[in-house]
Design a protein around this motif. Structure first.
Motif, PDB file in Angstrom:
ATOM      1  N   ASN A 121      33.482  45.999  45.438  1.00 36.63           N
ATOM      2  CA  ASN A 121      32.916  46.240  44.286  1.00 36.63           C
ATOM      3  C   ASN A 121      31.582  45.495  43.990  1.00 36.63           C
ATOM      4  O   ASN A 121      30.231  46.104  44.071  1.00 36.63           O
ATOM      5  N   GLN A 122      31.749  44.289  44.265  1.00 39.03           N
ATOM      6  CA  GLN A 122      30.346  43.329  44.232  1.00 39.03           C
ATOM      7  C   GLN A 122      29.646  43.488  45.271  1.00 39.03           C
ATOM      8  O   GLN A 122      28.310  43.429  45.041  1.00 39.03           O
ATOM      9  N   MET A 123      29.979  43.677  46.777  1.00 40.67           N
ATOM     10  CA  MET A 123      29.159  44.199  47.698  1.00 40.67           C
ATOM     11  C   MET A 123      28.256  45.238  47.410  1.00 40.67           C
ATOM     12  O   MET A 123      27.002  45.134  47.512  1.00 40.67           O
ATOM     13  N   PHE A 124      28.941  46.294  46.630  1.00 40.64           N
ATOM     14  CA  PHE A 124      27.971  47.507  46.225  1.00 40.64           C
ATOM     15  C   PHE A 124      26.889  47.131  45.157  1.00 40.64           C
ATOM     16  O   PHE A 124      25.979  47.514  45.227  1.00 40.64           O
ATOM     17  N   ASN A 125      27.412  46.388  44.340  1.00 43.38           N
ATOM     18  CA  ASN A 125      26.579  45.893  43.110  1.00 43.38           C
ATOM     19  C   ASN A 125      25.390  45.162  43.553  1.00 43.38           C
ATOM     20  O   ASN A 125      24.273  45.297  43.129  1.00 43.38           O
ATOM     21  N   ARG A 126      25.682  44.271  44.589  1.00 45.82           N
ATOM     22  CA  ARG A 126      24.464  43.321  45.041  1.00 45.82           C
ATOM     23  C   ARG A 126      23.214  44.236  45.691  1.00 45.82           C
ATOM     24  O   ARG A 126      22.157  44.040  45.747  1.00 45.82           O
ATOM     25  N   SER A 183      49.448  40.416  37.307  1.00 48.34           N
ATOM     26  CA  SER A 183      48.506  39.794  36.490  1.00 48.34           C
ATOM     27  C   SER A 183      47.174  39.375  37.008  1.00 48.34           C
ATOM     28  O   SER A 183      46.226  39.230  36.350  1.00 48.34           O
ATOM     29  N   THR A 184      47.324  39.079  38.236  1.00 51.06           N
ATOM     30  CA  THR A 184      46.129  38.520  38.603  1.00 51.06           C
ATOM     31  C   THR A 184      45.175  39.593  39.550  1.00 51.06           C
ATOM     32  O   THR A 184      45.897  40.534  40.009  1.00 51.06           O
ATOM     33  N   CYS A 185      43.744  39.544  39.256  1.00 52.59           N
ATOM     34  CA  CYS A 185      43.063  40.580  39.860  1.00 52.59           C
ATOM     35  C   CYS A 185      43.075  40.747  41.218  1.00 52.59           C
ATOM     36  O   CYS A 185      43.069  39.615  41.834  1.00 52.59           O
ATOM     37  N   VAL A 186      42.920  41.799  41.731  1.00 46.71           N
ATOM     38  CA  VAL A 186      42.937  42.133  43.236  1.00 46.71           C
ATOM     39  C   VAL A 186      41.776  41.699  43.934  1.00 46.71           C
ATOM     40  O   VAL A 186      40.527  42.568  43.660  1.00 46.71           O
ATOM     41  N   ALA A 187      41.679  40.831  44.617  1.00 43.07           N
ATOM     42  CA  ALA A 187      40.412  40.224  45.094  1.00 43.07           C
ATOM     43  C   ALA A 187      39.726  40.886  46.056  1.00 43.07           C
ATOM     44  O   ALA A 187      38.234  41.228  45.944  1.00 43.07           O
ATOM     45  N   LYS A 188      40.465  41.826  46.828  1.00 46.92           N
ATOM     46  CA  LYS A 188      39.762  42.814  48.108  1.00 46.92           C
ATOM     47  C   LYS A 188      39.171  43.893  47.352  1.00 46.92           C
ATOM     48  O   LYS A 188      37.961  44.374  47.878  1.00 46.92           O
ATOM     49  N   ILE A 189      39.570  44.283  46.221  1.00 42.86           N
ATOM     50  CA  ILE A 189      38.856  45.503  45.444  1.00 42.86           C
ATOM     51  C   ILE A 189      37.555  45.071  44.920  1.00 42.86           C
ATOM     52  O   ILE A 189      36.740  45.668  45.035  1.00 42.86           O
ATOM     53  N   ASN A 190      37.778  43.965  44.185  1.00 42.77           N
ATOM     54  CA  ASN A 190      36.520  43.422  43.287  1.00 42.77           C
ATOM     55  C   ASN A 190      35.572  42.637  44.484  1.00 42.77           C
ATOM     56  O   ASN A 190      34.248  42.889  44.117  1.00 42.77           O
ATOM     57  N   ILE A 198      29.237  48.779  39.138  1.00 39.57           N
ATOM     58  CA  ILE A 198      30.490  49.011  39.054  1.00 39.57           C
ATOM     59  C   ILE A 198      31.344  47.707  38.401  1.00 39.57           C
ATOM     60  O   ILE A 198      30.951  46.507  38.592  1.00 39.57           O
ATOM     61  N   GLY A 199      32.178  47.947  37.611  1.00 38.86           N
ATOM     62  CA  GLY A 199      33.012  47.005  36.864  1.00 38.86           C
ATOM     63  C   GLY A 199      34.159  46.291  37.834  1.00 38.86           C
ATOM     64  O   GLY A 199      34.332  46.866  38.979  1.00 38.86           O
ATOM     65  N   PRO A 200      34.807  45.300  37.297  1.00 38.21           N
ATOM     66  CA  PRO A 200      35.842  44.910  38.350  1.00 38.21           C
ATOM     67  C   PRO A 200      37.136  45.508  38.194  1.00 38.21           C
ATOM     68  O   PRO A 200      37.751  45.516  37.469  1.00 38.21           O
ATOM     69  N   ILE A 201      37.193  46.601  38.996  1.00 41.16           N
ATOM     70  CA  ILE A 201      37.970  47.521  39.271  1.00 41.16           C
ATOM     71  C   ILE A 201      39.468  46.765  39.660  1.00 41.16           C
ATOM     72  O   ILE A 201      40.548  47.395  39.073  1.00 41.16           O
ATOM     73  N   GLY A 202      39.334  45.784  40.254  1.00 41.14           N
ATOM     74  CA  GLY A 202      40.579  45.046  40.693  1.00 41.14           C
ATOM     75  C   GLY A 202      41.365  44.437  39.401  1.00 41.14           C
ATOM     76  O   GLY A 202      42.579  43.838  39.754  1.00 41.14           O
ATOM     77  N   CYS A 203      40.512  44.648  38.375  1.00 40.56           N
ATOM     78  CA  CYS A 203      41.539  44.240  37.079  1.00 40.56           C
ATOM     79  C   CYS A 203      41.877  45.141  36.256  1.00 40.56           C
ATOM     80  O   CYS A 203      42.241  44.728  35.238  1.00 40.56           O
ATOM     81  N   SER A 204      41.834  46.359  36.644  1.00 40.07           N
ATOM     82  CA  SER A 204      42.562  47.556  35.677  1.00 40.07           C
ATOM     83  C   SER A 204      43.861  47.293  35.791  1.00 40.07           C
ATOM     84  O   SER A 204      44.477  46.986  36.899  1.00 40.07           O
ATOM     85  N   PRO A 205      44.381  47.833  34.907  1.00 39.43           N
ATOM     86  CA  PRO A 205      45.991  48.333  34.870  1.00 39.43           C
ATOM     87  C   PRO A 205      46.423  48.900  35.758  1.00 39.43           C
ATOM     88  O   PRO A 205      47.550  48.455  36.615  1.00 39.43           O
ATOM     89  N   ASN A 206      45.672  49.795  36.393  1.00 39.79           N
ATOM     90  CA  ASN A 206      46.358  50.529  37.680  1.00 39.79           C
ATOM     91  C   ASN A 206      46.240  49.637  38.912  1.00 39.79           C
ATOM     92  O   ASN A 206      47.351  49.641  39.652  1.00 39.79           O
TER      93      ASN A 206
END
Length: 368
Positions: A252-257, A242-249, A224-232
């Motif tokens: 996502n990284q938990m899933f990716n690992r 402007s700052t990516c949303v850390a809790k979402i990212n 999964i990509g860094p969803i917390g950085c999407s415009p939405n």
């Protein structure tokens, strides 16, 4: 005589235009694998949702404004990541959607992806009809029956399928249109992010085993990509927009690992299986962190349908998008532009960094 020459001149011009258009519509080269099967969501959907009663549809302009066949249902201004990969693999045309594939077309692969789909069956239900990952796998099982019938027997079908590449890119909506939508779903109250990642991987692995049992041997598992950085995400959850949303990212990284661990597990336990992981998170984060390296200048907003105080998540029909679309990373509130998709697809096919793919890239997988 002069009239005849003029007639031939006109015919030559028409033929030349046809050839040029054909080369633009078609991808050139001999395929490195006989077929390419695709499972996923709106990032790679190429028209399967077009006939659905759903808000998750892109079969209208300005979607496809830069694609030769216009608005096919792709959630981009042009090509998707899998279109780019199909080009690199040498296919003479893009892989057809399940909704349109028929007869011997299926022998070169099928795209089953459905916008709003997730690993969990309920994911995306607030948007309307869609085909979950489980439903896509069921559609593939039906396709295998057709392959057996076309080729004549199970052994020939198995030999054909084991040479194909299977791409799975699913899970984004299980966060976007499930876990982080508490008004619609209970999952964030039932699971911690860690527990949720475990639950997703458990269900995901069951579907992967079905693909394996029905002939899949070369499998690409996309992170999964860094969803917390999407415009939405920036518009809805970022304090400064402007700052990516850390809790979402972080989720996502938990899933990716766990996906990387799954690749190792399947490579060790499934005979003749060849699994790889594509680090979409890292590749896309590189685009966001170093846009100038890729000739992008707009990283925080989409080319159409996006604003900090705008609840709109997709392009409105016939909305006028930005002019310089190749300078934007995002097309709408969630989906990349063709320019970004080309970068991601190219690095998935031929890794530019050791972290792009594990244990190797799609180019090497195709040769095995």
């Amino acid at each position: 005589m002069e009239t005849k020459q003029k007639r031939w001149s006109i015919m030559f011009v028409v033929a030349t235009i046809f050839v040029l258009n054909s080369s633009y519509y078609k991808v050139q080269g001999k395929p490195q694998v006989p077929c390419y099967f695709i499972f996923g969501d709106s990032l790679v959907d190429n028209g399967n949702n077009n006939g659905f009663a759903s808000l998750a549809r892109a079969d209208y302009l300005p979607y496809g404004i830069d694609f030769p066949r216009s608005s096919t249902g792709r959630f981009s201004n042009g090509k998707t990541v899998v279109d780019t990969i199909a080009e690199h693999l040498g296919f003479d045309d893009y892989i057809q959607s399940y909704a349109n594939a028929s007869n011997r077309d299926i022998l070169r692969g099928v795209n089953y992806a459905s916008a709003a789909a997730g690993i969990r069956d309920e994911t995306g239900q607030q948007l309307g009809a869609r085909t979950s990952f489980g439903g896509q796998v069921n559609n593939y099982v039906s396709t295998v029956s057709q392959v057996v019938r076309i080729l004549g027997n199970v052994n020939l079908a198995a030999h054909h399928l084991k040479q194909c590449i299977f791409s799975v890119g699913i899970g984004s909506n299980d966060y976007l249109n499930n876990y982080f939508l508490p008004d619609y779903y209970q999952t964030s109250r039932r699971f911690t992010p860690n527990q949720y990642a475990n639950a997703l991987i458990k269900q995901y692995s069951k579907q992967i085993r079905i693909l394996y049992n029905y002939g899949a041997r070369k499998l690409v598992l996309n992170g999964i990509g860094p969803i917390g950085c999407s415009p939405n995400a920036l518009a809805q959850h970022s304090r400064d927009g402007s700052t990516c949303v850390a809790k979402i990212n972080s989720a996502n990284q938990m899933f990716n690992r766990r996906l990387v661990t799954l690749v190792d597990y399947f490579n060790k336990t499934l005979p003749d299986a060849k699994f790889i992981y594509i680090n979409n998170y890292g590749i896309f984060q590189d685009l966001i962190d170093h846009p100038k390296k890729f000739d992008f200048s707009v990283t925080k907003s989409g080319c159409c349908g996006v604003g900090r105080n705008n609840g709109q998540i997709t392009c409105l029909p016939f909305q006028t998008p930005c002019q310089h679309r190749d300078k934007y990373i995002f097309w709408d509130a969630f989906h990349p532009t063709e320019a970004a998709n080309i970068v991601v697809g190219t690095r998935a096919y031929r890794a530019q960094s050791a972290s792009d793919a594990y244990p190797y890239d799609i180019r090497r997988l195709a040769k095995l």
